[in-house]
Design an enzyme around this catalytic site. Sequence first.
Site, PDB file in Angstrom:
ATOM      1  N   SER A   1     -49.068  -5.281 -14.031  1.00  0.00           N
ATOM      2  CA  SER A   1     -48.909  -6.689 -14.356  1.00  0.00           C
ATOM      3  C   SER A   1     -50.214  -7.327 -14.857  1.00  0.00           C
ATOM      4  O   SER A   1     -50.750  -6.947 -15.881  1.00  0.00           O
ATOM      5  CB  SER A   1     -48.360  -7.428 -13.136  1.00  0.00           C
ATOM      6  OG  SER A   1     -47.957  -8.722 -13.448  1.00  0.00           O
TER       7      SER A   1
ATOM      8  N   ASP B   1     -48.752 -12.282 -19.515  1.00  0.00           N
ATOM      9  CA  ASP B   1     -49.559 -11.379 -18.691  1.00  0.00           C
ATOM     10  C   ASP B   1     -49.372  -9.957 -19.216  1.00  0.00           C
ATOM     11  O   ASP B   1     -48.700  -9.741 -20.228  1.00  0.00           O
ATOM     12  CB  ASP B   1     -49.208 -11.503 -17.209  1.00  0.00           C
ATOM     13  CG  ASP B   1     -47.807 -10.999 -16.887  1.00  0.00           C
ATOM     14  OD1 ASP B   1     -46.961 -10.974 -17.797  1.00  0.00           O
ATOM     15  OD2 ASP B   1     -47.548 -10.637 -15.724  1.00  0.00           O
TER      16      ASP B   1
ATOM     17  N   ASP C   1     -43.884 -10.343 -18.137  1.00  0.00           N
ATOM     18  CA  ASP C   1     -42.801 -10.927 -17.348  1.00  0.00           C
ATOM     19  C   ASP C   1     -43.136 -12.337 -16.872  1.00  0.00           C
ATOM     20  O   ASP C   1     -42.313 -12.993 -16.237  1.00  0.00           O
ATOM     21  CB  ASP C   1     -42.389 -10.031 -16.172  1.00  0.00           C
ATOM     22  CG  ASP C   1     -43.475  -9.894 -15.100  1.00  0.00           C
ATOM     23  OD1 ASP C   1     -44.626 -10.324 -15.345  1.00  0.00           O
ATOM     24  OD2 ASP C   1     -43.178  -9.334 -14.031  1.00  0.00           O
TER      25      ASP C   1
END
Length: 444
Positions: A99, A238, A242
Amino acid sequence: MAKYFGTDGARGRANDTLTLDMAVKIGQYVGWYYGKQRHAKILIGKDTRLSGDLFEMALAAGACAAGAKVYLLGVCPTPSVSFLIQKEGFDCGIMVSASHNPYYDNGIKLFNGSGMKMNPSVEAEIEAYIDGEREITMAQNEQIGNVIPWHEGLELYESWLKSLVTVDFTGMNIALDLANGSATSCAKEVLSELGATVEVIHSSPNGININTKCGSTHPEALQEMVKEGGYDAGFAFDGDADRLIAVNEDGELVTGDHILYICGCYMHDHSELNENKVVTTVMSNLGLYRAFDRRGILYEQTQVGDKYVFECMNAYNYSIGGEQSGHIIFKAHANTGDGLLTALKLLEVMKDTGKSLKQLSADLFIYPQLLINVEVKDKHAALEHTGLAEEIRKVEEALGKEGRILVRPSGTEPLVRVMVEAKSDELCERYVHQIVDYIKEQGL
């Protein structure tokens, strides 16, 4: 308590706390788990970090050894994996990403056949297998699986996103910060094909520059670009796309709380807000709740984590929910946060109302907020300390309805997080330090 899996999959430093062997075993287990009656059909995607190839191949090899047919999506947004699992009937999906973390970290996110995050009970079984506490059988002969490159899957995802948009974005001038990550695979193309004029920054991933001084956690360059370039809006993703942080026409940040307000109000006005409720986490700003109160919109609060937001939404069929950090879930369309879908929804609201992001959030006052992490000996024991509880009560009384205090344990570290929202930065400082100093003085 989970040993390797957290609220967002297994995550750690590549080839250190997250190892090749772990990835192989995760692949083996899901290949076996979903392939007891036939070859399991498994989808794997990844972001742009250097170790992505390593873990993609390890997971695929493990799953093939257990008899699975593995489809490789390549670099893609995490939500595309969730969507394609449902559309194309995969048994499960895996996203290789950490992430918003630095490039040297990586993660393995598991999704079930409904495109939702894997049930913790299955993750517990995988952990037991990793630790050698259970055995499974590997495939033999014609039962061994194979790998199929499947880059056209991303085209299906892009087509689906475009099909959701009911307005033409022609005439809109948009800036994107792609974080040198997953959004480089499709964000510019989707927005351009919908008519917008699009300029991008941080769109040249090299394996180690993902999230580096860019993207949703470092949107400063995008803010300057939008302010100086006369753009209608900017969108910062990011690493795995998401989540989304937006920038208004004046270069000011539009956080997840702003997005929940803008989209929540729009859905409320168009009778699209089921039960008239928006789902938030305990970290959403007090100003958001005050603004919702004025609009007559109800809300729920969950623990921090988009996993908990979705669980609440799914249980009661709520329409929209999300986090301050920019994870926004639109239940009618997705089971997970999707930065590109969120950008499309914001642009739709702007186009349909004829208002800018600044105008759309004009009634939302974000209270100043200060968060300090305090290292403690035992975070749970600290929070059960009666003296600390009394100190927190004093702050609550002093703040009244014009602020709030939240003291909670870190999910992964020996820390207590102390957060105060109040009408001024000075008040935030005073009351946060009142609690922090007390914890330190008591040696908790």
